[in-house]
Design a protein around this motif. Sequence first.
Motif, PDB file in Angstrom:
ATOM      1  N   GLY A 108       0.750  -1.166   0.266  1.00 43.84           N
ATOM      2  CA  GLY A 108      -0.026  -0.247  -0.017  1.00 43.84           C
ATOM      3  C   GLY A 108       0.830   1.152   0.014  1.00 43.84           C
ATOM      4  O   GLY A 108       0.223   2.438   0.142  1.00 43.84           O
ATOM      5  N   PHE A 109       2.100   1.317   0.010  1.00 44.05           N
ATOM      6  CA  PHE A 109       3.064   2.338   0.002  1.00 44.05           C
ATOM      7  C   PHE A 109       3.897   2.263  -1.090  1.00 44.05           C
ATOM      8  O   PHE A 109       4.115   1.392  -1.737  1.00 44.05           O
ATOM      9  N   ARG A 110       4.319   3.591  -1.494  1.00 43.20           N
ATOM     10  CA  ARG A 110       5.150   3.671  -2.855  1.00 43.20           C
ATOM     11  C   ARG A 110       6.296   4.919  -2.117  1.00 43.20           C
ATOM     12  O   ARG A 110       5.898   6.064  -1.637  1.00 43.20           O
ATOM     13  N   LEU A 111       7.497   4.565  -2.274  1.00 46.23           N
ATOM     14  CA  LEU A 111       8.595   5.405  -2.231  1.00 46.23           C
ATOM     15  C   LEU A 111       9.006   6.141  -3.425  1.00 46.23           C
ATOM     16  O   LEU A 111       8.890   5.402  -4.450  1.00 46.23           O
ATOM     17  N   TYR A 112       9.357   7.201  -3.445  1.00 42.58           N
ATOM     18  CA  TYR A 112       9.722   8.025  -4.605  1.00 42.58           C
ATOM     19  C   TYR A 112      10.870   9.110  -4.497  1.00 42.58           C
ATOM     20  O   TYR A 112      11.027   9.694  -3.455  1.00 42.58           O
ATOM     21  N   GLY A 113      11.448   9.303  -5.825  1.00 44.68           N
ATOM     22  CA  GLY A 113      12.600  10.262  -5.625  1.00 44.68           C
ATOM     23  C   GLY A 113      12.176  11.435  -6.659  1.00 44.68           C
ATOM     24  O   GLY A 113      11.373  11.296  -7.566  1.00 44.68           O
ATOM     25  N   ILE A 150      -5.282   5.300   0.238  1.00 38.14           N
ATOM     26  CA  ILE A 150      -6.464   5.714   1.144  1.00 38.14           C
ATOM     27  C   ILE A 150      -7.459   4.489   0.471  1.00 38.14           C
ATOM     28  O   ILE A 150      -8.055   3.804   1.305  1.00 38.14           O
ATOM     29  N   LYS A 151      -7.840   4.830  -0.587  1.00 32.91           N
ATOM     30  CA  LYS A 151      -8.762   3.891  -1.429  1.00 32.91           C
ATOM     31  C   LYS A 151      -8.200   4.160  -2.841  1.00 32.91           C
ATOM     32  O   LYS A 151      -7.539   4.938  -3.201  1.00 32.91           O
ATOM     33  N   PRO A 152      -8.776   3.466  -3.973  1.00 30.56           N
ATOM     34  CA  PRO A 152      -8.433   3.512  -5.205  1.00 30.56           C
ATOM     35  C   PRO A 152      -8.544   4.924  -5.934  1.00 30.56           C
ATOM     36  O   PRO A 152      -9.502   5.498  -5.755  1.00 30.56           O
ATOM     37  N   GLY A 153      -7.272   5.341  -6.194  1.00 31.12           N
ATOM     38  CA  GLY A 153      -7.239   6.435  -6.872  1.00 31.12           C
ATOM     39  C   GLY A 153      -7.039   7.774  -5.765  1.00 31.12           C
ATOM     40  O   GLY A 153      -6.797   8.933  -6.258  1.00 31.12           O
ATOM     41  N   LYS A 180      -5.137  12.820  -6.068  1.00 27.53           N
ATOM     42  CA  LYS A 180      -6.151  12.220  -6.670  1.00 27.53           C
ATOM     43  C   LYS A 180      -5.948  11.881  -8.043  1.00 27.53           C
ATOM     44  O   LYS A 180      -5.559  12.636  -8.962  1.00 27.53           O
ATOM     45  N   LEU A 181      -6.075  10.524  -8.421  1.00 24.57           N
ATOM     46  CA  LEU A 181      -5.925  10.168 -10.063  1.00 24.57           C
ATOM     47  C   LEU A 181      -7.310  10.259 -10.746  1.00 24.57           C
ATOM     48  O   LEU A 181      -8.308   9.935 -10.337  1.00 24.57           O
ATOM     49  N   PHE A 182      -7.024  11.010 -11.897  1.00 24.56           N
ATOM     50  CA  PHE A 182      -8.356  11.301 -12.762  1.00 24.56           C
ATOM     51  C   PHE A 182      -8.050  10.698 -13.974  1.00 24.56           C
ATOM     52  O   PHE A 182      -7.166  10.644 -14.596  1.00 24.56           O
TER      53      PHE A 182
END
Length: 182
Positions: A108-113, A150-153, A180-182
Motif C-alpha cells: 500500500g506504500f510507494r517510495l519516490y525520488g 487510502i482508497k483506489p485513486g 487524486k488520480l483522474f
Amino acid sequence: MINKKLVVAAYFVLSSVAYAERPVVEHGLIAGASVQVGSYEEDGADSVSPIGGLLSLEKPLTDNFSLRADYAFGLEADSTEVGTTEVDVSLGNMFSGFAKAQTSDIAGFRLYGLLGVSKAEFRAEVVDTEEETTDGDTGLSYGLGVTAGIKPGLTVNGEFVSYLSEDDYSYSGFNFGLSKLF
C-alpha cells in the motif's frame, strides 16, 4: 552536503530502469494539494519556517515514472530578528518541474525520488513598517517522499524537498497532502 552531480547521476540511472519497465497501460492525471512547512536558512541569520500551500499536477508515463509540475504560495510568514529589527519572512510563490521515479506498490506504500528545477520568490517585511523586499532565484531541486493509498485513486503523501541551495541561503520544505488520480 550531498554532491549534486551524484544525485543527478543516480536519479537518471533509476529513472531509466523505471522507464524500461513501462507497461502498456493508459495513465490519467494526478492532481494534488499539500501544506508546506518550509525552512529558509540564510548565512548569519536564524532559520525561519514559513507555511505555504502547494498545488501539483502529475502525468504518469509508466507505473514507475512521471513528470510533475508544482505551484507553491505563501500562507503564513515566520519572524526572525536581524540585529534589533524583527523581520517577517514568507514564500511569495514558487514554480517547480520534476521528474519522479517511484517504486512499485509495497503493502500500500510507494517510495519516490524527485529531481527537477525550481524558481522561487521570497518576501521579507520589517514588522510595524511598510518596508518590504523581495528576492528570488532558480536552482536544482531534489527530494524523497512516500505515498500511501487510502482508497483506489486517492493517496496521502509526505515528502522532503530541497528546492534551492545557493551560496548564502537555502530553502527546503516538508509537504503533506492528498493526491487524486483522474
